[in-house]
Scaffold this motif. Sequence first.
Motif, short mmCIF file in Angstrom:
data_model
loop_
_atom_site.label_atom_id
_atom_site.label_comp_id
_atom_site.label_asym_id
_atom_site.label_seq_id
_atom_site.Cartn_x
_atom_site.Cartn_y
_atom_site.Cartn_z
N ALA A 1 3.10 3.39 4.08
CA ALA A 1 1.79 3.24 4.70
C ALA A 1 1.93 2.22 5.83
N ARG B 1 7.85 7.12 1.29
CA ARG B 1 6.51 7.20 1.85
C ARG B 1 6.07 5.77 2.16
N SER C 1 0.81 -1.22 0.00
CA SER C 1 0.00 0.00 0.00
C SER C 1 0.84 1.26 0.00
N SER C 2 2.15 1.13 0.14
CA SER C 2 3.02 2.29 0.22
C SER C 2 3.29 2.87 -1.16
N ARG D 1 -4.09 8.49 7.20
CA ARG D 1 -4.48 8.23 5.81
C ARG D 1 -5.93 8.53 5.61
N PRO E 1 -4.82 3.72 10.54
CA PRO E 1 -4.02 3.75 9.30
C PRO E 1 -3.33 5.10 9.15
N GLN E 2 -2.03 5.05 8.90
CA GLN E 2 -1.24 6.27 8.80
C GLN E 2 -0.25 6.18 7.66
N MET E 3 0.33 7.35 7.32
CA MET E 3 1.33 7.44 6.25
C MET E 3 2.53 8.20 6.79
#
Length: 132
Positions: free
Chosen positions: A100, A98, A83-84, A132, A112-114
Amino acid sequence: MAFVFLWWMMSLMVHSVDIPPPAAAINTPEQQTAARHAAAEKLAAQARAETQRKAEGFAWRLCSSAIRTAAKYPSSVDVSVLSSPGTQSMAGGGYIVRLAFEAKNGFGNLIPQMARCEVKGGKLTHFSVNNR
């Protein structure tokens, strides 16, 4: 009978091997020099690609480590490689990574974070985390 069958199978294997045609003969010194130069350029390109691949991998590991260090519960961090968004090269050298991920907050919920990391000269120069 078994011997005849084995002999037949071996003859099929020998005839099915593809033997590449001989390379064109390099006769002149100029052709030999050009061939050596082309081989050296190919090796140099492979070495540059390998160095870049290793540097990108190091940047990913450094960013992942920073995520775990900043998390309230480091053992709950789950970095999602698929997902990154990935890695981007910076103009002056270095990489923007970046990643995820999901991590537990103070209430125990997975959020969920980035993460965005800038890695330059083997050091983490910028680190930020957003939802996210």
